[in-house]
Design a protein around this motif. Sequence first.
Motif, mmCIF file in Angstrom:
data_model
loop_
_atom_site.group_PDB
_atom_site.id
_atom_site.type_symbol
_atom_site.label_atom_id
_atom_site.label_comp_id
_atom_site.label_asym_id
_atom_site.label_seq_id
_atom_site.Cartn_x
_atom_site.Cartn_y
_atom_site.Cartn_z
ATOM 1 N N LYS A 42 -14.108 13.114 23.026
ATOM 2 C CA LYS A 42 -15.007 13.958 22.234
ATOM 3 C C LYS A 42 -15.745 14.906 23.173
ATOM 4 N N SER A 43 -15.797 16.168 22.802
ATOM 5 C CA SER A 43 -16.495 17.168 23.603
ATOM 6 C C SER A 43 -18.004 16.928 23.556
ATOM 7 N N ILE A 44 -18.633 17.071 24.681
ATOM 8 C CA ILE A 44 -20.091 16.963 24.743
ATOM 9 C C ILE A 44 -20.723 18.274 24.284
ATOM 10 N N GLU A 45 -20.168 19.392 24.752
ATOM 11 C CA GLU A 45 -20.725 20.693 24.391
ATOM 12 C C GLU A 45 -20.445 21.083 22.941
ATOM 13 N N LYS A 46 -19.310 20.653 22.416
ATOM 14 C CA LYS A 46 -18.923 20.961 21.038
ATOM 15 C C LYS A 46 -18.585 19.650 20.339
ATOM 16 N N PRO A 47 -19.579 18.943 19.801
ATOM 17 C CA PRO A 47 -19.374 17.577 19.299
ATOM 18 C C PRO A 47 -18.411 17.448 18.120
ATOM 19 N N GLN A 48 -17.981 18.544 17.539
ATOM 20 C CA GLN A 48 -16.986 18.468 16.469
ATOM 21 C C GLN A 48 -15.573 18.694 17.005
ATOM 22 N N ARG A 49 -15.443 18.813 18.326
ATOM 23 C CA ARG A 49 -14.135 19.042 18.959
ATOM 24 C C ARG A 49 -13.686 17.778 19.696
ATOM 25 N N TYR A 50 -12.444 17.429 19.437
ATOM 26 C CA TYR A 50 -11.828 16.263 20.082
ATOM 27 C C TYR A 50 -10.546 16.695 20.770
ATOM 28 N N ARG A 51 -10.142 15.908 21.743
ATOM 29 C CA ARG A 51 -8.824 16.044 22.340
ATOM 30 C C ARG A 51 -8.163 14.670 22.290
ATOM 31 N N LEU A 52 -7.050 14.640 21.587
ATOM 32 C CA LEU A 52 -6.244 13.428 21.501
ATOM 33 C C LEU A 52 -5.136 13.559 22.529
ATOM 34 N N MET A 53 -5.068 12.614 23.439
ATOM 35 C CA MET A 53 -4.076 12.645 24.510
ATOM 36 C C MET A 53 -3.151 11.454 24.315
ATOM 37 N N VAL A 54 -1.893 11.754 23.996
ATOM 38 C CA VAL A 54 -0.921 10.720 23.662
ATOM 39 C C VAL A 54 0.196 10.733 24.696
ATOM 40 N N LYS A 55 0.541 9.564 25.201
ATOM 41 C CA LYS A 55 1.634 9.424 26.165
ATOM 42 C C LYS A 55 2.922 9.074 25.429
ATOM 43 N N TRP A 56 3.980 9.855 25.699
ATOM 44 C CA TRP A 56 5.304 9.642 25.125
ATOM 45 C C TRP A 56 6.320 9.559 26.245
#
Length: 98
Positions: A42-56
Amino acid sequence: MITEIAQIDVKPGSEKDFEAAVAKAKAAFGRSKGFHGFELHKSIEKPQRYRLMVKWATLENHTVDFRGSENFIEWRGLVGQYFAAPPEVEHTETVLTS
């Protein structure tokens, strides 16, 4: 190993519900061919922004196997209602680590 990075902006006020929905989606990912784990940031500066990092294991495990499966339908059914806009997705491969 491929890392899928999805930038996801959620609707204001839905952050906790979105996080709970992603936690529920762990099972759908876990049943997917070539899946090796994920992290949700979850972004600290933009709390409605997430980054999902998935390993394949391979790019096709994400783009073909997962996206063409019932697991993907389950994933989108759980989290799609919280999206403020369609996620931006890219794939990377590690070239250097420490």
